[in-house]
Enzyme design. Sequence first.
Site, PDB file in Angstrom:
ATOM      1  N   HIS A  70       7.767   8.534   4.749  1.00 18.56           N
ATOM      2  CA  HIS A  70       6.566   9.362   4.885  1.00 18.56           C
ATOM      3  C   HIS A  70       6.866  10.833   4.592  1.00 18.56           C
ATOM      4  CE1 HIS A  70       4.281   6.196   7.533  1.00 18.56           C
ATOM      5  NE2 HIS A  70       5.052   5.643   6.611  1.00 18.56           N
ATOM      6  N   ASP A  95       0.803  -1.233   0.000  1.00 15.93           N
ATOM      7  CA  ASP A  95       0.000   0.000   0.000  1.00 15.93           C
ATOM      8  C   ASP A  95       0.832   1.277   0.000  1.00 15.93           C
ATOM      9  OD1 ASP A  95       0.776  -0.889   2.615  1.00 15.93           O
ATOM     10  OD2 ASP A  95      -0.607   0.548   3.506  1.00 15.93           O
ATOM     11  N   GLU A 131      -0.724  -1.919   5.085  1.00 14.83           N
ATOM     12  CA  GLU A 131       0.167  -1.916   6.259  1.00 14.83           C
ATOM     13  C   GLU A 131       0.083  -0.595   7.022  1.00 14.83           C
ATOM     14  OE1 GLU A 131       3.280  -0.911   8.802  1.00 14.83           O
ATOM     15  OE2 GLU A 131       3.153   0.020   6.822  1.00 14.83           O
ATOM     16  N   GLU A 132      -0.178   0.507   6.297  1.00 14.16           N
ATOM     17  CA  GLU A 132      -0.097   1.848   6.899  1.00 14.16           C
ATOM     18  C   GLU A 132      -1.327   2.157   7.755  1.00 14.16           C
ATOM     19  OE1 GLU A 132       2.510   3.569   6.931  1.00 14.16           O
ATOM     20  OE2 GLU A 132       3.688   3.196   5.117  1.00 14.16           O
TER      21      GLU A 132
HETATM   22 ZN   LIG Z   1       5.241   3.620   6.410  1.00 14.99          ZN
HETATM   23 ZN   LIG Z   2       6.597   0.981   5.391  1.00 10.78          ZN
END
Ligand SMILES: [Zn+2]
Ligand SMILES: [Zn+2]
Length: 391
Positions: A364, A81, A137-138
Amino acid sequence: MTALKPQMISPDTHADLTALRRDLHTHPELGFEEHRTSNIVARRLEAAGLEVTRGLGGTGVVGTLRKGTGNRAILLRADMDALAMTEVTGLPYASQSPGKMHACGHDGHTVMLLGAAEAMAQRDFSGTVHFVFQPAEEGRGGGAAMVRDGFFDRFPVDAAYGLHNAVDMPLGHIAAVEGPQLASSDRWWVTFRGIGTHGAKPHNGRSAMTAAGLFLAQVHNIVAQEVNPLKTAVISACAMQAGDFEALNVVPAEATIGGTARSYDEGVRTYLEEAIARHAQGIAASLGIAVDVRYTRGISAVVNEAAPTEVARRAITRALGEDAVITAIDPVMAGDDFSEFGMRVPGCYVHLGMGPMRPGGQHHGTNYDFNDACIPAGVAWWCAVVEEELR
Ligand SMILES: [Zn+2]
Ligand SMILES: [Zn+2]
């Protein structure tokens, strides 16, 4: 100095995986929306001759290879993702979806594991490998969704391996370190319910504001004074709501505070949960008001066990040479839901060095990009894990 060995994967394979990585980067998809990505992954796994299961945990894909007579089984996990943020890299293959960006390198994780699946389809080993392409996952719970969908019933395994790219770590070097890697991540809310009153007549009410103020001071004291200093924990209050700036003559009836709690240890985690409630209830009792406490467990800590960490290190040496092994790094209080796999079977989660980060290029960050130069090392390490595990 670089540990990259030119023979790890062919230049053609590296070029092919780089092109795919950049294609995924151009078309990022958020958690549980990875339809295009998982379709590409599933088709390539099928073309390579793997047994493919689609739609596990929404958009998850599992590719299975069984060879030889060995009955040991392992899972290798990548995440697919992207993040809900806007890319500013200006790269030719930058995101074409405003507000979505591969800013954590999951595009790179996806192609490295896919490259390993395609390579191992051509190589010998004895046992079963499940190549797990996880959605979301986020913070959206993709790992938990796969487990709820019966992952461990359908794909029983003896060990789990995960890999994340690391900025500012030497290119092509891998850190495999026993013990805590990433923290558990939980959320809490405390709502004090007093009796609202005129600001000029506080004695006629019971102030939720005062309770909130006392609680704010005490909650940050839990880690400082109640948790063993040799254990790691964080409690942060991150949001607060009470009253109205248009009504500064009104003592509000309610005040809510919320925040995060993190640790590496289930005992500490349970302690934090109980301590937050105890302080909230104690303050409410002392002021004669009511309180609601809510605590939601998010992801568990990623803690590497000794045996798979040893396998992971042997795999680094086998694939990349002894120089590429990093045996010590500082754990961080961020989280990764690889723990959904790694808490149920012995697991190891490693960090693959991508070299120096460019300005604003941290995870990020809006200027982040995965470094394609580390693809060969990642593929080679995944293959070596299979060869070390399933000889
Ligand atoms: Zn991340
Ligand atoms: Zn990651």
